[in-house]
Design a protein around this motif. Structure first.
Motif, PDB file in Angstrom:
ATOM      1  N   VAL A 120      -1.318   7.212  -7.390  1.00 58.40           N
ATOM      2  CA  VAL A 120      -1.640   5.782  -7.048  1.00 58.40           C
ATOM      3  C   VAL A 120      -3.154   5.724  -7.319  1.00 58.40           C
ATOM      4  CG1 VAL A 120      -1.681   3.518  -5.832  1.00 58.40           C
ATOM      5  CG2 VAL A 120       0.110   5.354  -5.612  1.00 58.40           C
ATOM      6  N   VAL A 121      -3.742   4.767  -8.224  1.00 57.70           N
ATOM      7  CA  VAL A 121      -5.076   4.392  -8.250  1.00 57.70           C
ATOM      8  C   VAL A 121      -5.483   3.048  -7.695  1.00 57.70           C
ATOM      9  CG1 VAL A 121      -6.958   4.129  -9.848  1.00 57.70           C
ATOM     10  CG2 VAL A 121      -5.757   6.191  -9.965  1.00 57.70           C
ATOM     11  N   GLU A 122      -6.430   2.935  -7.088  1.00 55.88           N
ATOM     12  CA  GLU A 122      -6.993   1.641  -6.397  1.00 55.88           C
ATOM     13  C   GLU A 122      -8.285   1.283  -6.783  1.00 55.88           C
ATOM     14  OE1 GLU A 122      -6.955  -0.725  -2.224  1.00 55.88           O
ATOM     15  OE2 GLU A 122      -7.655   1.488  -2.418  1.00 55.88           O
ATOM     16  N   THR A 123      -8.509   0.330  -7.448  1.00 52.21           N
ATOM     17  CA  THR A 123      -9.954   0.048  -7.965  1.00 52.21           C
ATOM     18  C   THR A 123     -10.290  -1.023  -7.028  1.00 52.21           C
ATOM     19  OG1 THR A 123      -9.416  -1.587  -9.765  1.00 52.21           O
ATOM     20  CG2 THR A 123      -9.924   0.469 -10.204  1.00 52.21           C
ATOM     21  N   GLY A 124     -11.327  -0.732  -5.848  1.00 49.14           N
ATOM     22  CA  GLY A 124     -11.872  -1.872  -5.250  1.00 49.14           C
ATOM     23  C   GLY A 124     -11.265  -1.420  -3.758  1.00 49.14           C
ATOM     24  N   THR A 125     -11.981  -0.730  -2.902  1.00 50.25           N
ATOM     25  CA  THR A 125     -11.583  -0.243  -1.645  1.00 50.25           C
ATOM     26  C   THR A 125     -11.870  -1.160  -0.629  1.00 50.25           C
ATOM     27  OG1 THR A 125     -12.346   1.896  -2.600  1.00 50.25           O
ATOM     28  CG2 THR A 125     -11.582   1.861  -0.128  1.00 50.25           C
ATOM     29  N   ASN A 126     -13.198  -1.916  -0.719  1.00 53.20           N
ATOM     30  CA  ASN A 126     -13.413  -2.363   0.517  1.00 53.20           C
ATOM     31  C   ASN A 126     -13.613  -1.745   1.823  1.00 53.20           C
ATOM     32  OD1 ASN A 126     -12.742  -5.184   2.470  1.00 53.20           O
ATOM     33  ND2 ASN A 126     -14.525  -5.328   0.922  1.00 53.20           N
ATOM     34  N   ARG A 127     -13.020  -2.191   2.865  1.00 45.78           N
ATOM     35  CA  ARG A 127     -12.881  -1.736   3.962  1.00 45.78           C
ATOM     36  C   ARG A 127     -11.804  -0.415   4.118  1.00 45.78           C
ATOM     37  NH1 ARG A 127     -14.461  -5.651   8.880  1.00 45.78           N
ATOM     38  NH2 ARG A 127     -15.007  -3.866   9.727  1.00 45.78           N
ATOM     39  N   GLY A 128     -10.903  -0.490   3.358  1.00 49.97           N
ATOM     40  CA  GLY A 128      -9.878   0.677   3.146  1.00 49.97           C
ATOM     41  C   GLY A 128      -8.514   0.233   3.593  1.00 49.97           C
ATOM     42  N   LEU A 129      -8.301  -1.208   4.021  1.00 51.57           N
ATOM     43  CA  LEU A 129      -7.085  -1.755   4.572  1.00 51.57           C
ATOM     44  C   LEU A 129      -6.121  -1.355   3.648  1.00 51.57           C
ATOM     45  CD1 LEU A 129      -5.374  -3.108   6.679  1.00 51.57           C
ATOM     46  CD2 LEU A 129      -5.979  -5.223   5.745  1.00 51.57           C
ATOM     47  N   GLY A 130      -6.126  -1.698   2.541  1.00 46.38           N
ATOM     48  CA  GLY A 130      -4.934  -1.572   1.399  1.00 46.38           C
ATOM     49  C   GLY A 130      -4.700  -0.205   0.944  1.00 46.38           C
ATOM     50  N   SER A 131      -5.805   0.666   1.277  1.00 41.30           N
ATOM     51  CA  SER A 131      -5.868   2.141   0.913  1.00 41.30           C
ATOM     52  C   SER A 131      -5.041   2.788   1.964  1.00 41.30           C
ATOM     53  CB  SER A 131      -7.284   2.753   1.090  1.00 41.30           C
ATOM     54  OG  SER A 131      -7.936   2.139   0.016  1.00 41.30           O
ATOM     55  N   VAL A 132      -5.163   2.528   3.315  1.00 40.64           N
ATOM     56  CA  VAL A 132      -4.331   2.927   4.448  1.00 40.64           C
ATOM     57  C   VAL A 132      -2.780   2.375   4.331  1.00 40.64           C
ATOM     58  CG1 VAL A 132      -6.413   3.767   5.741  1.00 40.64           C
ATOM     59  CG2 VAL A 132      -5.433   1.531   6.237  1.00 40.64           C
ATOM     60  N   VAL A 133      -2.991   1.318   4.060  1.00 35.07           N
ATOM     61  CA  VAL A 133      -1.396   0.802   4.031  1.00 35.07           C
ATOM     62  C   VAL A 133      -0.484   1.521   2.871  1.00 35.07           C
ATOM     63  CG1 VAL A 133      -0.063  -1.198   3.399  1.00 35.07           C
ATOM     64  CG2 VAL A 133      -1.754  -1.471   5.227  1.00 35.07           C
ATOM     65  N   THR A 134      -1.210   1.802   1.688  1.00 36.08           N
ATOM     66  CA  THR A 134      -0.644   2.476   0.605  1.00 36.08           C
ATOM     67  C   THR A 134      -0.516   3.964   1.013  1.00 36.08           C
ATOM     68  OG1 THR A 134      -1.844   1.307  -1.120  1.00 36.08           O
ATOM     69  CG2 THR A 134      -1.041   3.411  -1.649  1.00 36.08           C
ATOM     70  N   ALA A 135      -1.351   4.773   1.944  1.00 38.24           N
ATOM     71  CA  ALA A 135      -1.276   6.034   2.259  1.00 38.24           C
ATOM     72  C   ALA A 135       0.072   5.758   3.270  1.00 38.24           C
ATOM     73  CB  ALA A 135      -2.428   6.404   2.923  1.00 38.24           C
ATOM     74  N   ALA A 136       0.159   5.015   4.156  1.00 35.67           N
ATOM     75  CA  ALA A 136       1.281   5.000   5.177  1.00 35.67           C
ATOM     76  C   ALA A 136       2.443   5.075   4.375  1.00 35.67           C
ATOM     77  CB  ALA A 136       1.032   3.805   6.032  1.00 35.67           C
ATOM     78  N   ALA A 137       2.618   4.382   3.247  1.00 42.47           N
ATOM     79  CA  ALA A 137       3.829   4.274   2.458  1.00 42.47           C
ATOM     80  C   ALA A 137       4.030   5.834   1.755  1.00 42.47           C
ATOM     81  CB  ALA A 137       3.756   3.171   1.363  1.00 42.47           C
ATOM     82  N   LEU A 138       3.098   6.207   1.433  1.00 42.98           N
ATOM     83  CA  LEU A 138       3.290   7.589   0.677  1.00 42.98           C
ATOM     84  C   LEU A 138       3.593   8.414   1.794  1.00 42.98           C
ATOM     85  CD1 LEU A 138      -0.138   7.583  -1.436  1.00 42.98           C
ATOM     86  CD2 LEU A 138       2.458   7.411  -2.339  1.00 42.98           C
TER      87      LEU A 138
END
Length: 281
Positions: free
Chosen positions: A133-151
């Motif tokens: 998965v590639v995410e452009t636009g991390t900001n605080r990382g809320l979307g990143s850790v939600v994505t990581a939780a699913a992975l």
């Protein structure tokens, strides 16, 4: 009957706009009063001043389930289960809450974990089971850790995320950082670099939100990097048409889901989704 006939004649007369003005004014005033009450409550309840977080209305969650189901070819009941799964993930909420409480920006942060559209991101990852998965636009990382939780629930896969702001990614902490590669820099440089090109991208999350031109450039840069069957999600599809235009050029499908925040004055954004073309009769 006389009243109905009179009303009908009035509606067909040149005086109709004047006669209707009090009714129209009342409708607008009631709507604006509801927004004002919500705004006043939010001013006292919340400390956020940017990147607002909120829950979604129950019916909106059902719309989100059908949106993800259609875009991924997954049964809607399975998607409903994924949405419940992330909402009931106590460990994820505890880690995010504890990290927010320690944040240097905690004075303008609400001590409540609210996912909004990112529930949909989670469901996409659970349904598609992407390896990269590639995410452009991390900001605080809320979307990143939600994505990581699913992975982590899937048992495999990694997410690479990029943001210009060197403060970005503060929520990327254990155990979720184990499957996240966080890069500080320009997204276009990132897409041209070795991290994004390491393997085909199965799911692309476009969330930089700079300008339409920048999103268009990101999509064009990512096109040769996408795996067959890749899904592309974009946040700003509510305000500019770049993803749908790209989808049409690539002969792909496009759908859009719009958020309806619960008990919040903000109108919400949404998720634009482009996915491989469906077989049509």
């Amino acid at each position: 009957m006389k009243h109905n006939a009179l009303t009908r004649r009035l509606a067909e007369s040149p005086l109709a706009p004047v006669a209707a003005l009090p009714v129209r004014f009342g409708d607008a005033a009631r709507h604006n009063a509801r927004i004002a009450r919500r705004s006043a409550a939010w001013l006292f309840r919340s400390r956020e001043h940017v990147h607002y977080t909120y829950d979604l209305e129950p019916l909106n969650l059902e719309h989100l389930a059908w949106f993800v189901a259609t875009a991924t070819g997954t049964g809607v009941d399975a998607v409903r289960g994924y949405l419940r799964e992330v909402k009931e993930d106590d460990r994820l909420a505890a880690v995010i809450g504890a990290t927010l409480a320690r944040s240097p920006r905690r004075a303008t942060t609400d001590p409540v974990v609210r996912y909004g559209r990112r529930l949909g991101w989670y469901a996409f990852v659970r349904a598609l089971r992407p390896e990269f998965v590639v995410e452009t636009g991390t900001n605080r990382g809320l979307g990143s850790v939600v994505t990581a939780a699913a992975l982590l629930r899937n048992g495999s896969g990694t997410v690479a995320t990029v943001d210009l702001d060197d403060r970005a990614g503060e929520l990327i902490v254990p155990p979720y950082d184990a499957v996240i590669e966080h890069v500080t820099g320009d997204s276009l440089d990132f897409l041209a670099g070795p991290v994004a090109r390491r393997r085909p991208i199965d799911l692309l999350l476009v969330d930089t939100g700079h300008t339409p031109e920048h999103e268009r450039a990101e999509l064009d840069a990512a096109t040769p990097l996408l795996a067959p069957g890749a899904v592309v999600l974009a946040t700003k599809s509510y305000c500019w048409p770049e993803l749908q235009r790209w989808a049409e050029r690539q002969q792909r499908e496009f759908l859009y889901f719009h958020e309806k925040p619960r008990d919040h004055w903000y109108p919400g954004v949404g998720i634009g989704a482009s996915f491989p073309a469906l077989v049509r009769a």
